[in-house]
Design an enzyme around this catalytic site. Structure first.
Site, mmCIF file in Angstrom:
data_model
loop_
_atom_site.group_PDB
_atom_site.id
_atom_site.type_symbol
_atom_site.label_atom_id
_atom_site.label_comp_id
_atom_site.label_asym_id
_atom_site.label_seq_id
_atom_site.Cartn_x
_atom_site.Cartn_y
_atom_site.Cartn_z
ATOM 1 N N LYS A 1 -82.898 -38.042 50.121
ATOM 2 C CA LYS A 1 -84.166 -37.363 49.835
ATOM 3 C C LYS A 1 -85.011 -37.506 51.102
ATOM 4 C CE LYS A 1 -87.359 -36.971 45.938
ATOM 5 N NZ LYS A 1 -87.190 -35.535 45.711
HETATM 6 N N1 PPE Z 1 -83.471 -31.395 43.998
HETATM 7 C C1 PPE Z 1 -84.497 -31.485 44.848
HETATM 8 C C2 PPE Z 1 -84.471 -30.689 46.100
HETATM 9 C C3 PPE Z 1 -85.580 -32.322 44.543
HETATM 10 O O1 PPE Z 1 -86.598 -32.419 45.396
HETATM 11 C C4 PPE Z 1 -85.589 -33.041 43.330
HETATM 12 C C5 PPE Z 1 -86.739 -33.922 42.963
HETATM 13 C C6 PPE Z 1 -84.474 -32.920 42.476
HETATM 14 C C7 PPE Z 1 -83.421 -32.097 42.845
HETATM 15 C C8 PPE Z 1 -84.354 -33.714 41.205
HETATM 16 O O2 PPE Z 1 -84.126 -35.073 41.480
HETATM 17 P P1 PPE Z 1 -84.560 -36.249 40.499
HETATM 18 O O3 PPE Z 1 -86.058 -36.339 40.562
HETATM 19 O O4 PPE Z 1 -83.885 -37.434 40.997
HETATM 20 O O5 PPE Z 1 -84.107 -35.847 39.145
HETATM 21 N N2 PPE Z 1 -88.005 -33.538 43.494
HETATM 22 C C9 PPE Z 1 -89.080 -34.497 43.579
HETATM 23 C C10 PPE Z 1 -90.217 -34.012 44.464
HETATM 24 C C11 PPE Z 1 -91.072 -32.907 43.949
HETATM 25 C C12 PPE Z 1 -92.258 -32.640 44.859
HETATM 26 O O6 PPE Z 1 -92.775 -31.512 44.857
HETATM 27 O O7 PPE Z 1 -92.715 -33.564 45.565
HETATM 28 C C13 PPE Z 1 -89.522 -34.969 42.206
HETATM 29 O O8 PPE Z 1 -89.247 -34.312 41.199
HETATM 30 O O9 PPE Z 1 -90.154 -36.025 42.145
#
Ligand code: PPE
Length: 311
Positions: A160
Site C-alpha cells: 500500500k
Molecule cells: N484496493 C485499493 C487500491 C485500496 O486503496 C484499498 C483500500 C483496497 C483495495 C481495499 O483494501 P482493504 O482496506 O485492506 O480492504 N483503500 C484505503 C484508502 C482509501 C483512501 O481514499 O484513502 C482504505 O479503504 O482505507
C-alpha cells in the site's frame, strides 16, 4: 469537507498535538511518494466496547509494504500495533478511521537517496461512509477508467504505497468529473483489477468472483474478510480474470475496502447491473460484515482487538 481533528497524533514514538504534527517541505516522501500507509477502522460494537478490526493483518501489511519497497521500518509490528491502540484510546475515539504512514524523511533529495530516516505517524479521526450512506443502501454508479492499473512489473501492488495512489487519483477524479462515484480500473491486458480504493466482486448464481491476488490488486483485508464470510454463507469463491462485460452481465457487483466497507454497485458504464439496486446476496454479505465488525456476531473474535477509549 476537512477532517475532524482529534487531540493527538503519534509521531516517531511520541504523541504530539494534532496541529503540531508537521514535517519539512523537503521530506523525500512528499516529492516522490516514497512511503507506505494503512487504512484501518475501529468500531463501537453492539455491547458498547470498541474494537479495531483486523489490526494484526493491517500492521503486517504495513511492515510488508515497507519491506517490498526497501523502505527501512524503524519499528516492529508489535510496537506499531501498541501505538495504534494507544492512539485510539488516548484520543477518546469510540470508533474511528486509523491512518498509519511511514515515509522517507528529511535529508537529501534525489531518487537515489538511501540514507534519509523513515518517519512514522499514526493519526485517527472519525470517517463516515466513504461512498455515502445512500451508496451503502442503494448502490453506486461507477465507470471504467481510461487509465489502466500499471503492469505488475511496474508497481508492487501488494504494497500500500503512497506514490501508487496517483494512478487511483487520476481515475477517481475522471470518474467524479463524469458524474460517477467511483472508477473501475482494468489491468494492462484489459481485465478487471480493482476500483481506485476498493476490491471488486461479482456475484453470478451461487458463485462470488474477484480478480486474482497475483494480479495488479491490493490484497485487501476486507476482500479476505468477504471471501471468508461468503464461504460461510455457502457461496463458491473463484479468483479469476474477469472481463468488463462479465461484470455488466453479473447478477450483482459490489466493492469493498476499509473505508468503503461493502458498497453495492448498481450501474457500470451506463449498464444497469441486475435489478439496479443492492442485490440480495450483497445485502446478506453486507449485513453479516457489519454484524462482524460492529454488531454482536462474535464468530470471528480473533479479528477484533479491544481497547478502552479514554474520556
Ligand atoms: N484496493 C485499493 C487500491 C485500496 O486503496 C484499498 C483500500 C483496497 C483495495 C481495499 O483494501 P482493504 O482496506 O485492506 O480492504 N483503500 C484505503 C484508502 C482509501 C483512501 O481514499 O484513502 C482504505 O479503504 O482505507
Amino acid at each position: 469537507m476537512a477532517m475532524q481533528k482529534s487531540p493527538w497524533i503519534w509521531m516517531d514514538g511520541s504523541f504530539v498535538p494534532w496541529d503540531e504534527a508537521k514535517v519539512h517541505v523537503l521530506v523525500h516522501g512528499l516529492h516522490y511518494g516514497f512511503g507506505v500507509f494503512e487504512g484501518i477502522r475501529a468500531y463501537r460494537r453492539a455491547d458498547g466496547r470498541s474494537a479495531i478490526f483486523r489490526l494484526q493483518e493491517h500492521m503486517q501489511r504495513f511492515v510488508d509494504s515497507a519491506r517490498i519497497m526497501t523502505l527501512p521500518m524503524p519499528y516492529t509490528r508489535e510496537v506499531l500495533e501498541q501505538a495504534v491502540l494507544e492512539t485510539c484510546a488516548k484520543n477518546g475515539q469510540a470508533a474511528c478511521y486509523i491512518r498509519p504512514i511511514a515515509f522517507c524523511g528529511y535529508g537529501a533529495l534525489g531518487v537515489g537517496t538511501l540514507d534519509n530516516p523513515t518517519n512514522v505517524a499514526i493519526a485517527v479521526w472519525p470517517w463516515g461512509a466513504y461512498l455515502g450512506d445512500e451508496g451503502l443502501a442503494q448502490g453506486v454508479r461507477i465507470k471504467t477508467s481510461t487509465f489502466s492499473r500499471p503492469h505488475v512489473n511496474s508497481q508492487l501492488h501488494k504494497g500500500k504505497v503512497a506514490g501508487h495512489y496517483v494512478n487511483s487519483i487520476l481515475a477517481k477524479r475522471e470518474a467524479i468529473a463524469d458524474g460517477y462515484s467511483e472508477a473501475l480500473l482494468l489491468d494492462t491486458q484489459g481485465f478487471v483489477s480493482e476500483a481506485s480504493g476498493e476490491n471488486v466482486f461479482a456475484i453470478i448464481g451461487k458463485t462470488l468472483y474477484t480478480a486474482p491476488f497475483s494480479g495488479p490488486v491490493l490484497g485487501g483485508i476486507t476482500r479476505d474478510t468477504l471471501i471468508t464470510l461468503a464461504r460461510e454463507d455457502g457461496l463458491e469463491v473463484k479468483e479469476m480474470a474477469l472481463s468488463r462485460d462479465t461484470l455488466y452481465l453479473a447478477d450483482e457487483v459490489f466493492m469493498c475496502g476499509t473505508a468503503a466497507e461493502v458498497t453495492p454497485v448498481r450501474e457500470i458504464d451506463r449498464r444497469v447491473i441486475g435489478a439496479g439496486a443492492r442485490g440480495p446476496v450483497t445485502a446478506r454479505l453486507q449485513a453479516r460484515f457489519f454484524d462482524v465488525v460492529r454488531g454482536s456476531d462474535t464468530a470471528h473474535e480473533k479479528w477484533l482487538t479491544y481497547y478502552e477509549p479514554q474520556r
